[in-house]
Design an enzyme around this catalytic site. Structure first.
Site, PDB file in Angstrom:
ATOM      1  N   HIS A 114     -16.087  -8.473   1.297  1.00 44.67           N
ATOM      2  CA  HIS A 114     -15.030  -9.356   1.793  1.00 44.67           C
ATOM      3  C   HIS A 114     -15.154 -10.751   1.199  1.00 44.67           C
ATOM      4  CE1 HIS A 114     -13.290 -12.175   4.796  1.00 44.67           C
ATOM      5  NE2 HIS A 114     -12.316 -11.290   4.766  1.00 44.67           N
ATOM      6  N   GLY A 122      11.054 -40.965  -6.931  1.00 36.81           N
ATOM      7  CA  GLY A 122       9.804 -41.187  -6.209  1.00 36.81           C
ATOM      8  C   GLY A 122       9.877 -40.318  -4.974  1.00 36.81           C
ATOM      9  N   THR A 123       9.429 -39.076  -5.115  1.00 35.80           N
ATOM     10  CA  THR A 123       9.691 -38.115  -4.036  1.00 35.80           C
ATOM     11  C   THR A 123       8.782 -38.297  -2.829  1.00 35.80           C
ATOM     12  OG1 THR A 123       8.414 -36.573  -5.361  1.00 35.80           O
ATOM     13  CG2 THR A 123      10.797 -36.318  -5.384  1.00 35.80           C
ATOM     14  N   ASN A 124       7.715 -39.090  -2.973  1.00 37.78           N
ATOM     15  CA  ASN A 124       6.902 -39.341  -1.771  1.00 37.78           C
ATOM     16  C   ASN A 124       7.707 -40.158  -0.772  1.00 37.78           C
ATOM     17  OD1 ASN A 124       4.966 -38.131  -3.282  1.00 37.78           O
ATOM     18  ND2 ASN A 124       3.830 -40.005  -3.732  1.00 37.78           N
ATOM     19  N   ASP A 125       8.213 -41.300  -1.243  1.00 33.11           N
ATOM     20  CA  ASP A 125       9.018 -42.123  -0.352  1.00 33.11           C
ATOM     21  C   ASP A 125      10.318 -41.436   0.020  1.00 33.11           C
ATOM     22  OD1 ASP A 125       8.076 -44.678   0.637  1.00 33.11           O
ATOM     23  OD2 ASP A 125       7.679 -45.153  -1.465  1.00 33.11           O
ATOM     24  N   MET A 150      -6.201  -6.347   8.496  1.00 34.99           N
ATOM     25  CA  MET A 150      -5.938  -5.416   9.589  1.00 34.99           C
ATOM     26  C   MET A 150      -6.779  -4.164   9.388  1.00 34.99           C
ATOM     27  SD  MET A 150      -1.895  -6.110   9.933  1.00 34.99           S
ATOM     28  CE  MET A 150      -1.500  -7.162   8.556  1.00 34.99           C
ATOM     29  N   GLU A 180      14.217 -43.508  -4.565  1.00 27.17           N
ATOM     30  CA  GLU A 180      13.289 -43.101  -3.502  1.00 27.17           C
ATOM     31  C   GLU A 180      13.789 -43.487  -2.124  1.00 27.17           C
ATOM     32  OE1 GLU A 180       9.509 -45.034  -4.090  1.00 27.17           O
ATOM     33  OE2 GLU A 180      10.445 -46.763  -5.040  1.00 27.17           O
ATOM     34  N   ARG A 201       1.105 -47.426 -12.028  1.00 25.77           N
ATOM     35  CA  ARG A 201       1.203 -48.308 -10.862  1.00 25.77           C
ATOM     36  C   ARG A 201       0.423 -49.581 -11.166  1.00 25.77           C
ATOM     37  NH1 ARG A 201      -0.835 -43.614  -9.440  1.00 25.77           N
ATOM     38  NH2 ARG A 201       0.329 -42.107  -8.158  1.00 25.77           N
ATOM     39  N   ARG A 218       5.664 -49.438 -13.396  1.00 26.30           N
ATOM     40  CA  ARG A 218       6.366 -49.837 -12.169  1.00 26.30           C
ATOM     41  C   ARG A 218       5.917 -51.223 -11.748  1.00 26.30           C
ATOM     42  NH1 ARG A 218       5.364 -46.520  -6.734  1.00 26.30           N
ATOM     43  NH2 ARG A 218       3.355 -47.580  -6.878  1.00 26.30           N
ATOM     44  N   ARG A 256      -3.519  -1.753  -6.223  1.00 30.42           N
ATOM     45  CA  ARG A 256      -2.669  -2.941  -6.110  1.00 30.42           C
ATOM     46  C   ARG A 256      -3.081  -3.886  -7.230  1.00 30.42           C
ATOM     47  NH1 ARG A 256      -5.720  -4.604  -0.635  1.00 30.42           N
ATOM     48  NH2 ARG A 256      -7.749  -4.905  -1.562  1.00 30.42           N
ATOM     49  N   ARG A 288      -3.350   3.262   8.544  1.00 33.16           N
ATOM     50  CA  ARG A 288      -3.646   2.049   7.777  1.00 33.16           C
ATOM     51  C   ARG A 288      -2.472   1.096   7.811  1.00 33.16           C
ATOM     52  NH1 ARG A 288      -4.716   4.565   1.919  1.00 33.16           N
ATOM     53  NH2 ARG A 288      -6.000   2.692   1.707  1.00 33.16           N
ATOM     54  N   LYS A 318       0.840  -1.192   0.000  1.00 30.68           N
ATOM     55  CA  LYS A 318       0.000   0.000   0.000  1.00 30.68           C
ATOM     56  C   LYS A 318       0.877   1.245   0.000  1.00 30.68           C
ATOM     57  CE  LYS A 318      -3.763  -0.607   2.502  1.00 30.68           C
ATOM     58  NZ  LYS A 318      -4.408  -0.810   3.827  1.00 30.68           N
ATOM     59  N   GLY A 339      -8.350  -6.821   4.145  1.00 28.55           N
ATOM     60  CA  GLY A 339      -9.199  -6.840   5.327  1.00 28.55           C
ATOM     61  C   GLY A 339      -8.578  -7.495   6.546  1.00 28.55           C
ATOM     62  N   TYR A 375      11.975 -34.720 -17.543  1.00 29.33           N
ATOM     63  CA  TYR A 375      10.525 -34.548 -17.491  1.00 29.33           C
ATOM     64  C   TYR A 375      10.022 -34.581 -16.050  1.00 29.33           C
ATOM     65  CZ  TYR A 375      10.228 -39.552 -16.593  1.00 29.33           C
ATOM     66  OH  TYR A 375      10.367 -40.797 -16.020  1.00 29.33           O
ATOM     67  N   SER A 378      13.775 -42.428 -12.014  1.00 35.14           N
ATOM     68  CA  SER A 378      12.600 -41.607 -11.761  1.00 35.14           C
ATOM     69  C   SER A 378      12.538 -41.383 -10.260  1.00 35.14           C
ATOM     70  CB  SER A 378      11.346 -42.319 -12.253  1.00 35.14           C
ATOM     71  OG  SER A 378      10.229 -41.539 -11.936  1.00 35.14           O
ATOM     72  N   CYS A 438       8.286 -38.655 -10.365  1.00 35.18           N
ATOM     73  CA  CYS A 438       6.920 -39.162 -10.462  1.00 35.18           C
ATOM     74  C   CYS A 438       6.168 -39.072  -9.146  1.00 35.18           C
ATOM     75  CB  CYS A 438       6.921 -40.593 -10.980  1.00 35.18           C
ATOM     76  SG  CYS A 438       7.750 -41.745  -9.878  1.00 35.18           S
TER      77      CYS A 438
END
Ligand code: ADP
Ligand code: MG
Ligand code: MG
Length: 926
Positions: free
Chosen positions: A502, A814-817, A151, A793, A608, A664, A384, A140, A70, A149, A899, A812, A879
């Site tokens: 709002h 396996g970013t979850n594991d 503050m 992984e 899978r 897989r 803004r 303000r 602001k 909104g 990829y 590849s 993946c």
């Protein structure tokens, strides 16, 4: 004078008597540092206050970190000659100092404030706290990132029992003066001293009744005078002190209140929902007042330079005559749309349209503005970049390219990739809608199709939604306290408020379906009842709301998949032109594969196979296989599964014709496939001709304490190679079939959960042997191009990636594991502690949603480097769930992956995010 840049150090121009309403004749001095405008140069160490006005302007648009959005834009608008009431900004650093200082105002701050007030007095010709012609200001808040909104603002600060009389005299408008005073006492009491707003409301209602007034504007002068007295005693009753009669005391307390509000519940909760971290604090803007409440020739309004719901290039907003500040959005009186303004004041409307164009040219983006008209003269109070829905973001970006305001690359960077999801969401089926009963119509504030049972408070919405219920949040109007409930609800419906209320603004920013101002609704929150035209609906009733038309309908209306507009494909086309990395999808069925292809997937990065074992009869054979006690029995059961798998692969190859499909091999622990209740175990025993005891025994034998670290992934195929043989056989038989039918299959066999080279080497040999065997049986002579690779992984796999690369054609991630094992957090159990980690900012975000670049990312970077050091042509992708998260996609681009692969609906997001990553990289190099 404080230390300033060269031009500001020259003596100030003699003050010219100047009240808002007359044009200033002061020669403007804009502070400009010669050469490159480096914000760090303009920001002076130790300087806590930056002035904006005709005397000088010390801030600029690129100082948002220091002055807040602001404050920076108020300075900027002043610089480009828009009519902005003069004022000054206390920096965000000062807020940080306030907290470091044990919540005490930093030493010297009030001196700087005094000095700047005297500049303001010179510029406006009014005097702060003086009886004659008092200077009043607004106080303000405003952080670097806008938090609409979050503050509250205090208006008319500086009024006292003495100066209110002065204001009445100097304006010859006592009603106005007392209206301003009662507003100050109310806002100051509420915002600064924490007096509950409804105490003031109640008093106001009584006065209205007494004077027979329906609207606040109907209350006469006498009523306002009485109201000020009642407000002052209300204030005294709840605060325990009289309303402060020293304007500087008022100012000091108000400044502190703004700093405090930075850590108030609403602000903290908003930052958490939006994932805003790493900010200094809020700035404080102190600005001379423009009065929209001086009578019928005055007013106030808010507008967007384009429609924030659809992106259409029309001036879009509302204004309210004889009103101040938040009156427009508070739903107290119903504002008029801005296109009605010419009937009231043609000149101001014309001026606003000119300002719309000027602002859009200047910022080259859609703006959200606030303005006030004081006796026919227009003042700008804020601008803004406007929040908008995904659809509006896409349309605005494309339109602005056509209007030659921005280029393609800027257009792509403008669209928050994650917001594309909104455009892929279903809308109501027109046929089903035709049959429905429309009970009322409100203002369509944010598009979408929401169906749910009714919840009447934010807390109730949160509680019921957490239990899995789809709820619509039904409110008279919403306020910042409601954001949690608004966020979790399927849709929002209000009975008051307009397009800039709002509810409308917040929902638009989130892309959440929202209908506002449905005036026929009577809401009784306490009783949990909604009445509309004589009919009543309660907590167990279901309504459907259409955020594109404003219709409110009874019951559940079915939905249809979206039709993507020309602009959407344009954005996708541009994305494909700029992105460097491929985008694949995670899909297990031909239908998913087909959908992902339509969204632009260039292959399957993760298929899978275990999901295929759950359907229909297959689970029976699967269980038979798991419970088998001998290899022969296992092979017999596997033989039954083979044709199913082969058909599935065939279907997927067909859908993905000519594109790579990464398959897989089996991954989850076998226990997951078995029934755990006695009744089902008995059924299973009967089905496969084993005793119940045997089944029970086998199920408990397969139980593991830490199944995620147990007998799963490639470990299964080491113990039971016949599973691998069946799966590879199914893949190769389908491949040969598909080749013969000319479907151009490109299978890639992926071995999960490998932790070292030997593991992979052992299984790779088995895969190759099976391929050779099937080729021979099928009498297939030509070379078969089947890549064999692995998932990375397990942290050990990342660390030994160079060795593993010797045996892998591709990696590849396996970013979850990998996340699970790098943090040591069980993904299924984080619900108990992750919320606290996020609350205390111990973690910046859920690492299962946004890749942890500092830790997990480092392992990935290392594995990529190590893998390619041994095998430069190694193909690398990701993946995990992260493949569709924009920030993670940028990371994957930066480490040089080939990829990313994500769920079908996230494919367009990944395409755009990949393009953004490439464009950013290029811009950084330039
Ligand atoms: P928010 O961030 O919630 O929008 P603002 O500080 O922008 O809070 O202001 C609240 C309302 O008060 C807005 O309508 C704004 O235009 C109005 N307002 C703020 N300062 C002034 C002023 N100096 N003169 C007139 N109206 C003002
Ligand atoms: Mg504002
Ligand atoms: Mg895994």
């Amino acid at each position: 004078m404080p230390k300033m840049t060269a031009s500001a150090r020259t003596p100030l121009v003699a003050a010219v008597q100047h009240a808002p309403g007359k044009t200033s004749k002061v020669v403007k001095k804009v502070v400009k540092v010669s050469g490159v405008p480096d914000p760090k140069m303009r920001a002076k160490p130790g300087k806590m206050v930056y002035y904006f006005g005709q005397l000088m302007t010390e801030g600029a648009a690129d100082m948002k970190q220091l002055l807040g959005g602001k404050g920076a834009n108020l300075a900027d608008m002043t610089t480009i000659d828009l009519p902005v009431p003069p004022g000054f900004t206390i920096t965000t650093d000062t807020c940080a100092m306030y907290y470091r200082n044990g919540q005490r105002l930093p030493h010297g701050l009030m001196n700087e404030v005094h000095k700047n007030i005297s500049f303001l007095e010179r510029e406006t010709g009014k005097k702060f706290g003086e009886v004659g012609n008092p200077l009043l200001v607004s106080v303000r808040s405003g952080a670097a990132v806008s938090m609409p909104g979050m503050m509250d603002t205090i208006l008319n600060l500086g009024l006292t029992d003495h100066s209110v009389a002065g204001l009445a005299n100097s304006t010859k408008n006592p009603r106005f003066a007392y209206d301003a005073y009662r507003r100050l006492i109310n806002m100051f009491g509420d915002v600064v001293m924490g007096v509950d707003h409804h105490h003031f409301e109640e008093a106001f209602d009584k006065i209205k009744k007494k004077h027979g007034a329906k609207l606040d504007t109907d209350v006469p002068e006498q009523g306002m005078i009485e109201l000020c007295d009642i407000y002052k005693s209300t204030y005294q009753r709840y605060v325990g002190e009289v309303f402060p009669q020293n304007p500087f005391k008022q100012l000091e307390l108000a400044i502190e209140a703004v700093f405090k509000s930075w850590n108030g519940d609403r602000a903290v909760s908003y930052r958490r929902i939006q994932g805003i971290t790493g900010l200094n604090g809020t700035a404080v803007n102190i600005q001379s007042m423009a009065y929209g409440n001086m009578g019928e020739d005055s007013g106030t309004g808010v507008a967007f330079t384009r429609n924030p719901a659809t992106g259409e290039n029309i001036f879009y907003g509302e204004f309210l005559i004889n009103a101040q500040g938040e009156d427009v959005v508070a739903g107290i009186r119903t504002p008029q749309p801005v296109d009605q303004m010419p009937k009231w004041n043609k000149e101001v409307h014309k001026q606003l349209l000119e300002i719309k164009n000027k602002l859009e040219k200047h910022y080259t983006d859609m703006q959200d503005i606030e303005f006030t008209i004081e006796k026919g003269k227009l003042y700008m109070l804020q601008t803004r970049n406007g929040k908008r829905t995904g659809a509006a973001a896409v349309r605005t970006a494309c339109d602005m390219v056509r209007e030659k305001l921005i280029d393609e690359e800027t257009a792509l960077l403008r669209i928050p990739a994650g917001d594309l999801t909104q455009m892929l969401l279903p809308s109501f089926d027109p046929a089903s809608k035709k049959k429905s009963e429309v009970i009322t119509r409100g203002i369509p504030a944010s598009p979408g199709a929401a169906v749910g049972k009714l919840a009447f408070t934010a807390a109730e919405a949160v509680e019921r939604a957490r239990k899995g219920e789809a709820v619509l949040l039904i409110r008279k109007e919403t306020s910042p306290e409601d954001v949690e409930g608004m966020h979790i609800a399927a849709g929002i419906l209000t009975s008051t408020g307009g397009r800039t209320s709002h509810a409308a603004v917040v929902a638009c920013g989130w892309g959440k379906c929202c209908v506002v101002g449905a005036g026929e609704l009577e809401i009784d929150a306490a009783k949990g009842k909604l009445t509309c035209n004589g009919k009543t609906y309660g907590r167990t009733d279901t309504l459907s709301i259409d955020g594109s038309t404003g219709e409110v309908m009874v019951g559940t209306i079915s939905t249809v998949e979206p039709k993507l507009s020309g602009d959407f494909s344009q954005v996708m086309k541009w994305s494909d032109k700029y992105r460097k990395i491929g985008v694949r999808t995670n899909a297990d069925t031909p239908a998913d594969a087909q959908r992902a292809r339509e969204f632009g997937a260039e292959g399957i990065g993760l298929c899978r196979t275990e999901h295929m074992f759950f359907e229909g009869d297959r689970i029976k054979s699967m269980r038979e296989m798991i419970l088998a006690e001998t290899t022969e029995a296992r092979v017999k059961a596997l033989d039954k599964l083979l044709p199913y798998q082969r058909d599935d692969f065939m279907g997927i190859f067909k859908a993905m014709k000519g594109m790579p499909v990464t398959i897989r091999l089996i991954d989850p622990p076998l226990h997951e496939f078995l029934p755990h209740e006695e009744k089902q175990q008995k059924e299973l025993a009967a089905q496969i001709g084993l005793s119940f005891e045997k089944v029970k025994q086998r199920v408990s034998a397969l139980h593991e304490s830490n199944p995620m670290l147990g007998h799963r992934g490639c470990r299964l195929c080491i113990t039971y190679p016949e599973i691998l043989e069946m799966q590879v056989r199914a893949i190769i038989e389908a491949t040969i079939d598909a080749l013969r039918s000319n479907y151009k299959p490109m299978p890639e066999i992926m071995i999960p959960l490998v932790g070292g080279k030997r593991e992979l080497a052992y299984l790779r040999t088995k895969v190759e042997e099976t391929i050779a065997k099937v080729k021979e049986e099928q009498d297939y002579k030509p070379r078969l191009d089947v890549k064999i690779g692995t998932m990375i992984e397990i942290p050990r796999a990342a660390i030994t990636a160079d060795e593993i690369a010797e045996k892998a054609d591709f990696f590849s991630f396996g970013t979850n594991d990998l996340t699970q094992m790098t943090f040591g957090y069980s993904r299924d159990d984080i619900g108990t502690f992750l919320p606290d980690y996020l609350l205390h900012e111990i973690l910046p975000a859920d690492p299962f949603q946004t890749l942890d670049i500092g830790g997990v990312g480092q392992l990935i970077e290392m594995a990529v480097a190590k893998g390619r050091s041994k095998k430069p042509e190694l193909k690398i992708g990701i993946c995990g769930e992260h493949g569709g998260d924009p920030k993670s996609v940028w990371f994957c681009h930066n480490v040089g992956m080939d990829y990313v692969s994500c769920s079908p609906f996230r494919v367009p997001i990944a395409r755009l995010a990949a393009a953004q990553a490439a464009i950013k990289e290029k811009n950084n190099k330039d």
